[in-house]
Design a protein around this motif. Sequence first.
Motif, PDB file in Angstrom:
ATOM      1  N   UNK A   9       0.817  -1.216   0.000  1.00 42.73           N
ATOM      2  CA  UNK A   9       0.000   0.000   0.000  1.00 42.73           C
ATOM      3  C   UNK A   9       0.850   1.265   0.000  1.00 42.73           C
ATOM      4  N   UNK A  10       2.078   1.188   0.512  1.00 36.89           N
ATOM      5  CA  UNK A  10       2.896   2.405   0.597  1.00 36.89           C
ATOM      6  C   UNK A  10       3.431   2.855  -0.772  1.00 36.89           C
ATOM      7  N   UNK A  11       3.259   2.024  -1.775  1.00 39.78           N
ATOM      8  CA  UNK A  11       3.613   2.496  -3.115  1.00 39.78           C
ATOM      9  C   UNK A  11       2.691   3.629  -3.552  1.00 39.78           C
ATOM     10  N   UNK A  12       1.456   3.639  -3.024  1.00 40.97           N
ATOM     11  CA  UNK A  12       0.512   4.724  -3.308  1.00 40.97           C
ATOM     12  C   UNK A  12       0.371   5.693  -2.141  1.00 40.97           C
ATOM     13  N   UNK A  13       1.079   5.426  -1.063  1.00 44.34           N
ATOM     14  CA  UNK A  13       0.949   6.251   0.145  1.00 44.34           C
ATOM     15  C   UNK A  13       2.343   6.428   0.750  1.00 44.34           C
ATOM     16  N   UNK A  14       3.191   7.253   0.121  1.00 46.73           N
ATOM     17  CA  UNK A  14       4.606   7.327   0.491  1.00 46.73           C
ATOM     18  C   UNK A  14       4.877   7.871   1.883  1.00 46.73           C
ATOM     19  N   UNK A  15       3.841   8.374   2.558  1.00 41.17           N
ATOM     20  CA  UNK A  15       4.052   8.841   3.933  1.00 41.17           C
ATOM     21  C   UNK A  15       4.537   7.704   4.830  1.00 41.17           C
ATOM     22  N   UNK A  16       4.145   6.458   4.490  1.00 41.53           N
ATOM     23  CA  UNK A  16       4.526   5.301   5.304  1.00 41.53           C
ATOM     24  C   UNK A  16       5.877   4.798   4.800  1.00 41.53           C
ATOM     25  N   UNK A  17       6.925   5.471   5.261  1.00 38.00           N
ATOM     26  CA  UNK A  17       8.255   5.259   4.712  1.00 38.00           C
ATOM     27  C   UNK A  17       9.181   4.479   5.630  1.00 38.00           C
ATOM     28  N   UNK A  18       8.642   3.917   6.725  1.00 32.20           N
ATOM     29  CA  UNK A  18       9.456   3.080   7.607  1.00 32.20           C
ATOM     30  C   UNK A  18       8.692   1.812   7.945  1.00 32.20           C
ATOM     31  N   UNK A  19       9.394   0.727   8.270  1.00 29.66           N
ATOM     32  CA  UNK A  19       8.705  -0.501   8.670  1.00 29.66           C
ATOM     33  C   UNK A  19       7.784  -0.294   9.869  1.00 29.66           C
ATOM     34  N   UNK A  20       8.171   0.552  10.804  1.00 26.06           N
ATOM     35  CA  UNK A  20       7.339   0.775  11.988  1.00 26.06           C
ATOM     36  C   UNK A  20       6.007   1.421  11.609  1.00 26.06           C
ATOM     37  N   UNK A  21       6.041   2.420  10.733  1.00 26.30           N
ATOM     38  CA  UNK A  21       4.810   3.079  10.308  1.00 26.30           C
ATOM     39  C   UNK A  21       3.913   2.099   9.536  1.00 26.30           C
ATOM     40  N   UNK A  22       4.512   1.329   8.692  1.00 23.87           N
ATOM     41  CA  UNK A  22       3.739   0.380   7.884  1.00 23.87           C
ATOM     42  C   UNK A  22       3.113  -0.693   8.772  1.00 23.87           C
ATOM     43  N   UNK A  23       3.901  -1.238   9.675  1.00 29.24           N
ATOM     44  CA  UNK A  23       3.394  -2.275  10.563  1.00 29.24           C
ATOM     45  C   UNK A  23       2.299  -1.770  11.480  1.00 29.24           C
ATOM     46  N   UNK A  24       2.420  -0.545  11.960  1.00 29.96           N
ATOM     47  CA  UNK A  24       1.404   0.016  12.853  1.00 29.96           C
ATOM     48  C   UNK A  24       0.075   0.174  12.131  1.00 29.96           C
ATOM     49  N   UNK A  25       0.107   0.658  10.898  1.00 29.84           N
ATOM     50  CA  UNK A  25      -1.142   0.818  10.161  1.00 29.84           C
ATOM     51  C   UNK A  25      -1.769  -0.554   9.863  1.00 29.84           C
ATOM     52  N   UNK A  26      -0.971  -1.513   9.435  1.00 31.66           N
ATOM     53  CA  UNK A  26      -1.498  -2.845   9.148  1.00 31.66           C
ATOM     54  C   UNK A  26      -2.130  -3.444  10.403  1.00 31.66           C
ATOM     55  N   UNK A  27      -1.454  -3.326  11.540  1.00 31.15           N
ATOM     56  CA  UNK A  27      -1.979  -3.867  12.798  1.00 31.15           C
ATOM     57  C   UNK A  27      -3.314  -3.229  13.159  1.00 31.15           C
ATOM     58  N   UNK A  28      -3.386  -1.902  12.994  1.00 32.32           N
ATOM     59  CA  UNK A  28      -4.632  -1.182  13.295  1.00 32.32           C
ATOM     60  C   UNK A  28      -5.769  -1.645  12.394  1.00 32.32           C
ATOM     61  N   UNK A  29      -5.484  -1.787  11.113  1.00 27.89           N
ATOM     62  CA  UNK A  29      -6.511  -2.188  10.153  1.00 27.89           C
ATOM     63  C   UNK A  29      -6.978  -3.613  10.436  1.00 27.89           C
ATOM     64  N   UNK A  30      -6.049  -4.536  10.715  1.00 29.04           N
ATOM     65  CA  UNK A  30      -6.431  -5.931  10.965  1.00 29.04           C
ATOM     66  C   UNK A  30      -7.323  -6.026  12.200  1.00 29.04           C
ATOM     67  N   UNK A  31      -6.965  -5.312  13.244  1.00 30.91           N
ATOM     68  CA  UNK A  31      -7.788  -5.337  14.454  1.00 30.91           C
ATOM     69  C   UNK A  31      -9.182  -4.777  14.172  1.00 30.91           C
ATOM     70  N   UNK A  32      -9.241  -3.728  13.361  1.00 30.91           N
ATOM     71  CA  UNK A  32     -10.526  -3.142  12.997  1.00 30.91           C
ATOM     72  C   UNK A  32     -11.368  -4.146  12.217  1.00 30.91           C
ATOM     73  N   UNK A  33     -10.781  -4.769  11.220  1.00 37.30           N
ATOM     74  CA  UNK A  33     -11.507  -5.753  10.413  1.00 37.30           C
ATOM     75  C   UNK A  33     -11.992  -6.909  11.284  1.00 37.30           C
TER      76      UNK A  33
END
Length: 705
Positions: free
Chosen positions: A273-297
């Motif tokens: 997803x960060x290919x279209x959302x370059x703000x997520x430029x570190x593994x920590x940022x990417x992992x945090x968003x994925x974790x949040x989304x999975x818990x929400x789903x």
Amino acid sequence: MHYIDGNTVYLEPETVSSPVRHALEMIYRDHEKVFGLKPSSERADNSRQSSLHHGETDGRIACIHVRYAADLDECPDRPEAYAVMLGEDRFLHIVGRDDLGLVYGLLHYSRVFLGVDPLWFWAELSPAKRDRIEIADVPYVSVPSAVAYRGWFVNDEVCLIGWKTEYPPTAEVWQPVFEALLRLGGNMVVPGTDLPRNGIHHRLALDMGLYVTHHHAEPLGAEMFLRAFPGKTASYKEHPALFERLWMEAIERQKDERIVWVLSFRGQGDRPFWENDPEFDTPAKRGELISTVIEKQYNMVKARVEQPVCCMALYGELAELYKEGYIRLPEEIIKIWADNGYGEMVSRRHGNLNLRIPALPGPHEGGKHGLYYHVTFHDLQASNHLTMFPSPVELIKQELNDAFKARAKDYLLVNSGNILPHLHALDFTAEMWRNGDADTQRHLAGFIKRMYGEEQPDIVKLYEDYAACTIPYGAHEDERAGEEFYHHPARQIIGHWLQGQTCTHEQLIWATGDISFAEQVRWFQHCAEQAIPGWEALQQRGRTAAQKLSDENSRRLYIQMLVQIELHLTGCRGLASICNAYVDYCSGAYPQAFIQAARAVRHYSQGLEALRTAESGKWEHFYRADWLTNISNTIYHASTLRSFLRMHGDSPDMFFWYKEYLMPETEKHIYLENTHRNPLPDDRLAELLGERLVELGVLDSGRLV
């Protein structure tokens, strides 16, 4: 001895669910094929049961009684359990604890008693005609499958899509896929990739008793964001409500269905997803968003579905983030580990990056675990889309055994592709999910005996030696080439060349390393030329074996094996010719380069013709949607190259090479232009020119592969 015959009646349950109805229809069709008579069926009631066995004294079983298990039946009290037994009423009872139990019980009866092969449709195997069948192998009580959730991801299914004219594919296409899966003991399917939602695939899979699960790029089976909201940025941070609306719609649509819910968050088009959302430029940022989304789903599903089965595919970059500790998941979610597309349980190659991070749970990792495993793949590099798994089947056995030992056996989703080219591997993985293990040699011998009606050592040896002929393009055991290796790199080489590029081709570094373009071409040339003799020998052995078979079995061998050997051999020859053309071009030997390009066209065209030959009978048009390997595209590229090379010395009149090399000396100085200016077509010119240059010693005949 008890027996059944064409007059045996089928007694159905009082209430017949959709999965059981589909299974009964399979059995009735099987019965008619075996006995030549349409079977009689009745709905269960006491008066009918009492009359069915009246007067039967010679051992004939008057009735096959299909019913749900009762408390006193010797049928295990677990999901999917079934038993087959002779009752005191001299009925043959097929009993199941639930719908799938009855389905599997009926299909057991079909395989064991009626003699119908699980792959009968795809292998074109008709059961033997019989007058009566003796019943000896009863009672039978089912044992649980080694893997709880097991099935196919019908992915990259362009052949299934293009086989018939209707789109999306109809039940005519999907029913044989789901039937084969059920007959092999599967219970779960991803029915295609990004197909229109008005198609029958999802509903039919459920109606036949299968669990439906989702593509990892389509979490919860939801609509793609950019398709639902064109023009908006596919960013969860910017549009959380819109993403959640799509997830909610998917949950509401499927909440009452047999679903294995896939939780995931990848970008549009199955990319990070960060290919279209370059703000997520570190593994920590990417992992945090994925974790949040999975818990929400997960919370959204739990709020609307009682005891949902949820999983998350740790595919590609997700596995790497999880292994590095950047993703947290609820304990109840099944974590799905994926191989690299070539059968090894390591992270997949991304372009030129191949980290090969182990993709299995650690020894102290809790929770449930499963696998997503490829026996066919499409990656625009070296994958096997139209041909069999390119490594030995022992690799599949070893990787699945290691995964099961690592406790990854709650779920096994096998990428099945277009089914027909991959029967052996699909049959083998099904034995693995049923039994937890399999003997590769015993399985292959049994598979060949089923396909050809008797032991065929020559054909067994063809299958065993197939992987030894594939091109080993890397240092690892799984780095062996499928047929895409001869097409995608070839088109990249031609495109780079005709654009006037001489620098390293970045998209070929994954194979060759970071070397000059000329060296890259020579690397592919060496790989292809080294492999040709092995494929030629295997082809000859295959043809010899086919000559000893009946016409029916010879055709079966061609469709299942020989066409694949043709694709490899013609692909190797075509790729070698492209590379030879480049070498000659760089040295200024333009006629020779032209001849090599023309031969590439011929070789690739022979591969396409092999597919057309395999499209006989019910397989007519099966390969017409070859959009992924895309042999026709390679032919177009090679034809363009051939025309380009003819411009170097034969332009503008397309007559100079004919005059220089082919015209008799006595004619060269006296001919009239009005009688000698009809240019030869490229194919004919290349043929005659090649013969002449060999005669003159200008062209080495050994290079005309």
